[in-house]
Design an enzyme around this catalytic site. Sequence first.
Site, short mmCIF file in Angstrom:
data_model
loop_
_atom_site.label_atom_id
_atom_site.label_comp_id
_atom_site.label_asym_id
_atom_site.label_seq_id
_atom_site.Cartn_x
_atom_site.Cartn_y
_atom_site.Cartn_z
N CYS A 140 1.20 -1.03 -0.30
CA CYS A 140 -0.05 -0.12 0.03
C CYS A 140 0.98 1.30 -0.16
O CYS A 140 1.24 1.54 1.23
CB CYS A 140 -0.98 -0.17 1.26
N CYS A 143 -0.38 4.15 2.04
CA CYS A 143 -0.15 4.29 3.74
C CYS A 143 1.41 4.17 3.88
O CYS A 143 2.13 5.40 4.62
CB CYS A 143 -0.58 2.48 4.30
N ASP A 144 2.50 3.29 2.76
CA ASP A 144 3.55 2.99 3.68
C ASP A 144 4.43 4.40 2.85
O ASP A 144 5.97 5.08 3.35
CB ASP A 144 4.63 1.80 3.80
#
Length: 320
Positions: A140, A143-144
């Site tokens: 992701c 997300c990261d």
Amino acid sequence: MSDSIEHVKCLIIGSGPAGYTAAIYASRANMHPVLYQGTQPGGQLTTTNDVENYPGYPDGITGPEMMMEFQKQAERFGTDVRHGWITKVDFNGPVHKVWVNDETEIHCDTVIISTGASAKYLGLPSEQKYLKLGGGVSACAVCDGFFYRGQEVVIVGAGDSACEEAHYLSNLCKKVTMLVRRDVFRASKIMEARVRNAENIEILHNTETVEVLGDGQVVTGVKARNKVSGEEIEIPATGFFVAIGHKPNTDIFKDFLKMDETGYIINKPGTSKTEIEGVFVSGDAADHVYRQAVTAAGTGCMAALDAERYLAAKENPVEA
Ligand code: NDP
């Protein structure tokens, strides 16, 4: 009905942000929800290190910690959180039936499906090792990606997700190398053009990942092979992103609910309702577009409100 069969007003399947948010709302509405956690209590976020994009956590929080907070909040209002895996359902009759671990049968007035989706990974031992260590493997970018700003990363895949994520990463990272296993993209032309036009994205066609390289703690590079020439190269990278698709965890519902070809449950637009009365869906089980904790939580709220209104209308048709 046998006396030994438990009857619940609201059964929630899944323990990610969608399931727990549905539980918070359902328990505050006196629906006495029972929530089955599944095999990965906390869901996909338990494999995420730091969550920095969920509102309310200005300093960030780890995925597992955040999910423990969600659980605590659901339990505070009386949600009965249970270990167990729902292995079978029967949505044919007026009462919805589910089976826990192939054994225990439960009858439910409403069911909220929050079973999520699982990111697909290549399955290489080195990929799984650094994924488990939280050392630089992610599925992701939204997300990261932030943790890799100014650094060099590699992304695998050539669908719309991979293009979207590669483009997202290109705005944060010094260089993005995209490994595409065929000589063509699967993505739409416009998404492909977007990555082709980005100056810091290098696309390597006909290229497969051989190994994720690391120092035992974190990722340091990726070994890749050109499938046509056989040549192997090592690409320096601190992050390895996998964007080869997701699989919604919806197999047990396929005989009862409408799904798209990948298995995402089709809900009535703008609601959490499925075509079966009393069965609602929230989170990634029905969402291949946004797939964020905050959007999953939002649809979990919708599912609990829809379930509450459905029960109210059933119990008191005049008011409905
Ligand atoms: P897709 O299934 O569309 O694409 C998966 C990609 O990963 C393909 O390029 C595939 O290669 C590649 N792949 C699969 N397995 C491997 C492997 N083992 N090694 C290397 N590469 C591999 O998944 P997406 O998640 O990209 O998209 C899912 C759906 O969501 C699609 O319908 C897509 O259009 C949609 N979507 C739409 C978006 C938008 O409109 N903004 C954004 C994101 C997704 P190959 O082509 O060779 O099979």
